[in-house]
Design a protein around this motif. Sequence first.
Motif, mmCIF file in Angstrom:
data_model
loop_
_atom_site.group_PDB
_atom_site.id
_atom_site.type_symbol
_atom_site.label_atom_id
_atom_site.label_comp_id
_atom_site.label_asym_id
_atom_site.label_seq_id
_atom_site.Cartn_x
_atom_site.Cartn_y
_atom_site.Cartn_z
ATOM 1 N N SER A 147 13.603 52.355 85.531
ATOM 2 C CA SER A 147 14.456 53.288 86.272
ATOM 3 C C SER A 147 13.896 54.700 86.145
ATOM 4 O O SER A 147 13.231 55.031 85.162
ATOM 5 N N GLN A 148 14.161 55.524 87.142
ATOM 6 C CA GLN A 148 13.664 56.905 87.116
ATOM 7 C C GLN A 148 14.280 57.715 85.984
ATOM 8 O O GLN A 148 13.698 58.690 85.537
ATOM 9 N N VAL A 149 15.437 57.300 85.515
ATOM 10 C CA VAL A 149 16.119 58.021 84.432
ATOM 11 C C VAL A 149 15.323 57.908 83.133
ATOM 12 O O VAL A 149 15.198 58.855 82.380
ATOM 13 N N LYS A 150 14.790 56.736 82.864
ATOM 14 C CA LYS A 150 13.962 56.446 81.689
ATOM 15 C C LYS A 150 14.693 56.699 80.373
ATOM 16 O O LYS A 150 14.192 57.370 79.481
ATOM 17 N N ASN A 151 15.878 56.146 80.252
ATOM 18 C CA ASN A 151 16.572 56.163 78.969
ATOM 19 C C ASN A 151 15.836 55.225 78.026
ATOM 20 O O ASN A 151 15.235 54.245 78.471
ATOM 21 N N PRO A 152 15.874 55.481 76.725
ATOM 22 C CA PRO A 152 15.149 54.627 75.776
ATOM 23 C C PRO A 152 15.477 53.145 75.887
ATOM 24 O O PRO A 152 14.605 52.298 75.688
ATOM 25 N N ASP A 153 16.725 52.816 76.241
ATOM 26 C CA ASP A 153 17.121 51.412 76.330
ATOM 27 C C ASP A 153 17.047 50.831 77.741
ATOM 28 O O ASP A 153 17.514 49.717 77.980
ATOM 29 N N ASP A 154 16.439 51.573 78.679
ATOM 30 C CA ASP A 154 16.243 51.027 80.028
ATOM 31 C C ASP A 154 15.249 49.880 79.976
ATOM 32 O O ASP A 154 14.257 49.935 79.238
ATOM 33 N N GLU A 155 15.506 48.860 80.771
ATOM 34 C CA GLU A 155 14.631 47.692 80.785
ATOM 35 C C GLU A 155 13.403 47.937 81.660
ATOM 36 O O GLU A 155 13.500 48.540 82.727
ATOM 37 N N VAL A 156 12.277 47.453 81.189
ATOM 38 C CA VAL A 156 11.026 47.478 81.945
ATOM 39 C C VAL A 156 10.795 46.056 82.449
ATOM 40 O O VAL A 156 10.849 45.100 81.677
ATOM 41 N N HIS A 157 10.556 45.941 83.756
ATOM 42 C CA HIS A 157 10.311 44.633 84.373
ATOM 43 C C HIS A 157 8.956 44.646 85.062
ATOM 44 O O HIS A 157 8.481 45.701 85.488
ATOM 45 N N CYS A 158 8.369 43.478 85.192
ATOM 46 C CA CYS A 158 7.137 43.324 85.946
ATOM 47 C C CYS A 158 7.442 43.656 87.411
ATOM 48 O O CYS A 158 8.418 43.154 87.970
ATOM 49 N N ALA A 159 6.615 44.488 88.018
ATOM 50 C CA ALA A 159 6.836 44.860 89.416
ATOM 51 C C ALA A 159 6.522 43.703 90.357
ATOM 52 O O ALA A 159 7.008 43.680 91.485
ATOM 53 N N SER A 160 5.752 42.727 89.893
ATOM 54 C CA SER A 160 5.385 41.598 90.754
ATOM 55 C C SER A 160 6.391 40.452 90.689
ATOM 56 O O SER A 160 6.902 40.015 91.712
ATOM 57 N N CYS A 161 6.668 39.954 89.488
ATOM 58 C CA CYS A 161 7.541 38.770 89.367
ATOM 59 C C CYS A 161 8.925 39.106 88.818
ATOM 60 O O CYS A 161 9.766 38.232 88.685
ATOM 61 N N HIS A 162 9.158 40.359 88.449
ATOM 62 C CA HIS A 162 10.459 40.868 87.998
ATOM 63 C C HIS A 162 10.897 40.352 86.619
ATOM 64 O O HIS A 162 12.061 40.468 86.262
ATOM 65 N N ARG A 163 9.975 39.796 85.854
ATOM 66 C CA ARG A 163 10.306 39.322 84.507
ATOM 67 C C ARG A 163 10.572 40.525 83.594
ATOM 68 O O ARG A 163 9.889 41.542 83.658
ATOM 69 N N PHE A 164 11.561 40.402 82.729
ATOM 70 C CA PHE A 164 11.823 41.423 81.718
ATOM 71 C C PHE A 164 10.632 41.468 80.764
ATOM 72 O O PHE A 164 10.191 40.435 80.264
ATOM 73 N N ILE A 165 10.117 42.663 80.516
ATOM 74 C CA ILE A 165 8.955 42.819 79.634
ATOM 75 C C ILE A 165 9.362 43.438 78.303
ATOM 76 O O ILE A 165 9.038 42.919 77.242
ATOM 77 N N CYS A 166 10.040 44.568 78.344
ATOM 78 C CA CYS A 166 10.442 45.264 77.121
ATOM 79 C C CYS A 166 11.419 46.379 77.492
ATOM 80 O O CYS A 166 11.797 46.512 78.646
#
Length: 73
Positions: A24-43
Amino acid sequence: MSLSEDFRLPVACPSCGSHLMRVSQVKNPDDEVHCASCHRFICLWHEAQTVLKKGPCSESEALIEKAVNRVNR
């Protein structure tokens, strides 16, 4: 207008191998990072920041990351 931002991690997605991630553009420490291709949760964003601070493991990865992350900012 997108509410998320793409960036490149030196670590590839375990599902599809893509290095392009989305947060997310907000980039809070607990925001989820997902793969832009397959949308899997990464970290979580704070974990991604740690990986980004460590940097890539090779010079070629560093050049690719610098180019991709500069364009997407």
